[in-house]
Design a protein around this motif. Structure first.
Motif, short mmCIF file in Angstrom:
data_model
loop_
_atom_site.label_atom_id
_atom_site.label_comp_id
_atom_site.label_asym_id
_atom_site.label_seq_id
_atom_site.Cartn_x
_atom_site.Cartn_y
_atom_site.Cartn_z
N GLY A 42 2.97 -5.05 10.99
CA GLY A 42 4.40 -4.50 10.62
C GLY A 42 4.08 -3.18 10.17
N PRO A 43 5.25 -2.86 9.49
CA PRO A 43 5.26 -1.32 8.93
C PRO A 43 4.31 -1.31 7.54
N PRO A 44 3.73 -0.11 7.27
CA PRO A 44 2.67 -0.01 6.25
C PRO A 44 3.43 -0.13 4.89
N THR A 45 2.71 -0.77 3.80
CA THR A 45 3.20 -0.65 2.62
C THR A 45 2.67 0.90 2.02
N VAL A 46 3.52 1.15 1.15
CA VAL A 46 3.26 2.66 0.57
C VAL A 46 3.07 2.45 -1.02
N LEU A 47 1.89 2.60 -1.51
CA LEU A 47 1.58 2.70 -2.92
C LEU A 47 2.14 3.96 -3.46
#
Length: 102
Positions: A42-47
């Motif tokens: 899925g779409p990447p998680t951004v920290l």
């Protein structure tokens, strides 16, 4: 380009030190975003990490910088605001304020 070893606090990067590129003023960027790919494709998680002073000298000068995890990750909260811009609504989603779908 110059870089500086900068520590990270909180979140998944807690305790790590990464070399961060410095800008033309010799400071690291105010926010540091790290995209983390999703295992399911899925779409990447951004920290999102915010720059804070590591300490101050006796004269009040900043001795260095560190990044602290920002779990909310507000995108443009630190963006430059011009005096003639309309005021920002606090924590309201983009779109119409009364529309539940955004």
């Amino acid at each position: 380009m110059k870089s500086q070893d900068t520590p990270f606090e909180g979140g998944p990067m807690d305790g790590r030190v990464l070399p961060v590129l410095l800008g033309p003023t010799g400071h690291p960027p105010k926010t540091y975003r790290i995209p983390v790919p999703d295992a399911a494709g899925g779409p990447p998680t951004v920290l999102v990490y915010r720059r804070t002073p590591r300490g101050h000298s006796r004269l009040g000068l900043v001795r260095g910088w560190k990044y602290v995890h920002d779990p909310e990750g507000l995108g443009d909260a630190d963006r430059l605001r011009w005096p003639w811009s309309r005021p920002r609504r606090d924590n309201t989603p983009l779109g119409k304020p009364d529309d539940p779908t955004g």
